[in-house]
Design an enzyme around this catalytic site. Structure first.
Site, PDB file in Angstrom:
ATOM      1  CG  HIS A 209     -34.251 -41.394  -6.686  1.00 14.07           C
ATOM      2  ND1 HIS A 209     -33.064 -40.438  -6.541  1.00 14.07           N
ATOM      3  CD2 HIS A 209     -33.599 -42.456  -7.377  1.00 14.07           C
ATOM      4  CE1 HIS A 209     -32.320 -40.760  -7.379  1.00 14.07           C
ATOM      5  NE2 HIS A 209     -32.534 -42.087  -8.008  1.00 14.07           N
TER       6      HIS A 209
HETATM    7  C1  UD1 Z   1     -33.511 -45.552 -11.473  1.00 13.11           C
HETATM    8  C2  UD1 Z   1     -32.142 -46.050 -11.388  1.00 13.11           C
HETATM    9  C3  UD1 Z   1     -31.224 -45.338 -10.329  1.00 13.11           C
HETATM   10  C4  UD1 Z   1     -31.332 -44.000 -10.824  1.00 13.11           C
HETATM   11  C5  UD1 Z   1     -32.598 -43.281 -11.124  1.00 13.11           C
HETATM   12  C6  UD1 Z   1     -32.571 -41.937 -11.642  1.00 13.11           C
HETATM   13  C7  UD1 Z   1     -31.989 -48.693 -11.507  1.00 13.11           C
HETATM   14  C8  UD1 Z   1     -31.804 -49.779 -10.843  1.00 13.11           C
HETATM   15  N1  UD1 Z   1     -32.439 -47.628 -10.932  1.00 13.11           N
HETATM   16  O1  UD1 Z   1     -34.141 -45.674 -10.548  1.00 13.11           O
HETATM   17  O2  UD1 Z   1     -30.145 -45.829 -10.359  1.00 13.11           O
HETATM   18  O3  UD1 Z   1     -30.444 -43.139  -9.817  1.00 13.11           O
HETATM   19  O4  UD1 Z   1     -33.179 -44.148 -12.195  1.00 13.11           O
HETATM   20  O5  UD1 Z   1     -33.893 -41.374 -11.910  1.00 13.11           O
HETATM   21  O6  UD1 Z   1     -31.877 -48.876 -12.978  1.00 13.11           O
HETATM   22  N2  UD1 Z   1     -41.485 -43.745 -13.186  1.00 13.11           N
HETATM   23  C9  UD1 Z   1     -42.505 -43.012 -13.690  1.00 13.11           C
HETATM   24  N3  UD1 Z   1     -41.808 -42.344 -14.818  1.00 13.11           N
HETATM   25  C10 UD1 Z   1     -40.582 -42.846 -15.475  1.00 13.11           C
HETATM   26  C11 UD1 Z   1     -39.826 -43.746 -14.678  1.00 13.11           C
HETATM   27  C12 UD1 Z   1     -40.326 -44.141 -13.557  1.00 13.11           C
HETATM   28  O7  UD1 Z   1     -43.292 -42.832 -13.192  1.00 13.11           O
HETATM   29  O8  UD1 Z   1     -40.337 -42.081 -16.402  1.00 13.11           O
HETATM   30  C13 UD1 Z   1     -41.747 -44.464 -11.839  1.00 13.11           C
HETATM   31  C14 UD1 Z   1     -42.412 -45.670 -11.863  1.00 13.11           C
HETATM   32  O9  UD1 Z   1     -43.332 -45.771 -10.900  1.00 13.11           O
HETATM   33  C15 UD1 Z   1     -41.193 -46.666 -11.530  1.00 13.11           C
HETATM   34  C16 UD1 Z   1     -40.566 -46.057 -10.582  1.00 13.11           C
HETATM   35  O10 UD1 Z   1     -40.728 -44.670 -10.985  1.00 13.11           O
HETATM   36  O11 UD1 Z   1     -41.869 -48.195 -11.138  1.00 13.11           O
HETATM   37  C17 UD1 Z   1     -39.075 -46.486 -10.616  1.00 13.11           C
HETATM   38  O12 UD1 Z   1     -38.520 -46.278 -11.944  1.00 13.11           O
HETATM   39  P1  UD1 Z   1     -37.234 -47.241 -12.292  1.00 13.11           P
HETATM   40  O13 UD1 Z   1     -36.812 -47.113 -13.387  1.00 13.11           O
HETATM   41  O14 UD1 Z   1     -37.714 -48.868 -11.872  1.00 13.11           O
HETATM   42  O15 UD1 Z   1     -36.101 -47.080 -11.014  1.00 13.11           O
HETATM   43  P2  UD1 Z   1     -35.744 -45.515 -10.523  1.00 13.11           P
HETATM   44  O16 UD1 Z   1     -36.152 -45.596  -9.194  1.00 13.11           O
HETATM   45  O17 UD1 Z   1     -36.201 -44.557 -11.510  1.00 13.11           O
END
Ligand code: UD1
Length: 367
Positions: A209
Site C-alpha cells: 500500500h
Molecule cells: C496510513 C499511514 C501509513 C500506514 C497505513 C496503514 C500516514 C502518512 N500513513 O496510510 O503509515 O502504513 O496508514 O494502513 O499516516 N481509506 C479508506 N478507508 C479508511 C482509510 C483510508 O478507504 O478507513 C482510503 C482513502 O481513500 C484514503 C486512502 O485510503 O485516501 C489512504 O488513507 P490514509 O490514511 O491517508 O493513508 P494510508 O495509505 O492508509
C-alpha cells in the site's frame, strides 16, 4: 496535593490500534476517567478501524475526531485543529502517541505547542528516506517528544546521533509484539484458512500500500509482472488496502490483477484473521512496517518490497530481507523460501510481551 493528572492516548490509523490496545486498558484500570482515548478517525472503515476495537477489546474512544481522509497537509491540519480544542478543554499533563502516521505527528505537535508533555511509542526508527511521509512524521515527532520509548536497538543509536538527551530515551521493546503474544490463542482459533480454502505453509501473503509501490501505473505494472511469475509457483493471498484498491482501479488495472488465477484478492482482514494468515503462510511479501516485525516474531520469511527499512533488526536478526521491486531478487528470494533455505532468524531484545508493562512503569513516574 496538586490536581490529579490526566493522560490522553492517541490512535488514528490501523497500525496504531494494536500498539495502544493493552496500554489504554491498563491505564483505564489504574486511572479511570483520567485516561482518555482519542481516535482521530484517520482510518474509519469497519475493516480498517472498528474490527480492531472489537477484537482487541479497546474501549470505545472517549473522543472521536472523525477527520477522515485528505491530502497530508489537509489531514494533518484538520487533526491539529480538532485535537487542539481537546487538549485545551481536557488539560492533560501527558499525550501518548504511537508509530509514524499523520495522527501521531499532528497530535504530538499540538501537545508540544500547548506545553503538554509528549511520549512517543516506537521512537527512533529511521528509514533515512525522506520521500516516505512516515519518515517525516518520525523525525518531527521525536524532536518534540519528552519521553521516547524505543522498540529496537537501532532507535537508541539514531536518537543518540540526533542529539536527543539520553535521559529522555527508554528502551522498552515492541508493543506491537506484546499484542501478538497476548492474542495468540485468538489468532490460533481464527478460521480464515478454511474460509479462504488455504493449506498451512502452502501460500504467500501479499500486502502492498506504500505510495512508492502503488501510486504510479509503472510501479503497479512492474508488480503485476512479478506477481504473474510468483503466482505460477505458489498461491498468493492479498488483503487489499483501500488505498491500493483505489489506485489499481484508477489506473484501469482491475481486470489485469483480477486475471491472475493464483492470486486471491480479499478485503482488509481483522487482526486475528490477518495474523493467522501470516503465521501459517510460507512467506509474506510486503511493504508494511509492522508486518516485518510480526513476521520476525512468528519466524515467517518476510520479503520486503522496499529499498530500505526503519526496522533494521528485522533484517539483521529476524526473518526479513529487502527485495525492492527487483523481479530477479524477488524470484530468487521466493525460490529460496520454497526450497526451505530461508534464514530462521531470532527474536530481538525486549520483543517479549512486556513492553507495555515497561512503558506503564515510566508513565506512572511522570504522572
Ligand atoms: C496510513 C499511514 C501509513 C500506514 C497505513 C496503514 C500516514 C502518512 N500513513 O496510510 O503509515 O502504513 O496508514 O494502513 O499516516 N481509506 C479508506 N478507508 C479508511 C482509510 C483510508 O478507504 O478507513 C482510503 C482513502 O481513500 C484514503 C486512502 O485510503 O485516501 C489512504 O488513507 P490514509 O490514511 O491517508 O493513508 P494510508 O495509505 O492508509
Amino acid at each position: 496535593m496538586t490536581a490529579p493528572k490526566k493522560i490522553i492516548i492517541v490512535a488514528g490509523a490501523r497500525p496504531n490500534f494494536m500498539k495502544v490496545a493493552l496500554l489504554i486498558n491498563a491505564l483505564k484500570k489504574k486511572l479511570g476517567k483520567r485516561a482518555l482515548l482519542v481516535h482521530t478517525g484517520q482510518h474509519y472503515d469497519y475493516q480498517m478501524s472498528e474490527v480492531f476495537f472489537k477484537e482487541l477489546n479497546i474501549p470505545k474512544p472517549d473522543i472521536f475526531l472523525n477527520v477522515g481522509s485528505g491530502s497530508h497537509g489537509a489531514q494533518t491540519g484538520k487533526i491539529m485543529e480538532m485535537f487542539e480544542a481537546v487538549v485545551v478543554k481536557e488539560k492533560p499533563s501527558l499525550v501518548v502517541a504511537a508509530g509514524d502516521v499523520n495522527s501521531t505527528l499532528a497530535c504530538s505537535l499540538v501537545a508540544a505547542k500547548l506545553d503538554v508533555k509528549v511520549a512517543h511509542i516506537e521512537a527512533g526508527l529511521r528509514s533515512f528516506d525522506r520521500g516516505m511521509p512516515e519518515e517525516i512524521n518520525r523525525l518531527a515527532t521525536d524532536v518534540i517528544s519528552d519521553i521516547l520509548f524505543v522498540s529496537e536497538a537501532s532507535g537508541l543509536k539514531n536518537l543518540r546521533r540526533e542529539g536527543v538527551e539520553p535521559k529522555k530515551v527508554v528502551y522498552v521493546g515492541n508493543v506491537m509484539i506484546d499484542s501478538v503474544i497476548h492474542n495468540l490463542p485468538s489468532i490460533d482459533r481464527s478460521g480464515v484458512l478454511k474460509k479462504l480454502g488455504l493449506q498451512k505453509k502452502n501460500y504467500g501473503v501479499l500486502t502492498l500500500h506504500r505510495p512508492s509501490n502503488v501510486d504510479s501505473k509503472k510501479a503497479l505494472l512492474e508488480i503485476y509482472d512479478i506477481l504473474n511469475v510468483i503466482s505460477s509457483k505458489v498461491r498468493l493471498v492479498y488483503p487489499i488496502h483501500p488505498r491500493s484498491k483505489a489506485k489499481i482501479a484508477g489506473f484501469g488495472l482491475e481486470a489485469k490483477f483480477g486475471s491472475l488465477k493464483n492470486l486471491t484478492l480479499v478485503d482488509p482482514l481483522g487482526y486475528f484473521d490477518f495474523l493467522k494468515l501470516v503465521k501459517e503462510s510460507c512467506f509474506a511479501l510486503t511493504d508494511s512496517g509492522g508486518i516485518q516485525e510480526e513476521a520476525t516474531y512468528l519466524k515467517v520469511p518476510c520479503l520486503t518490497m522496499r529499498e530500505n527499512t526503519e526496522r533494521p533488526s528485522t533484517v539483521s536478526e529476524g526473518t526479513n530481507e529487502l527485495v525492492g521491486r527487483d523481479k530477479k531478487a524477488i524470484l530468487a528470494a521466493v525460490n529460496k523460501v520454497l526450497a526451505g533455505k530461508w534464514k530462521k532468524g531470532r527474536i530481538p531484545k525486549y520483543w517479549d510481551g512486556r513492553a507495555t508493562e515497561r512503558i506503564l512503569k515510566i508513565l506512572q513516574k511522570s504522572l
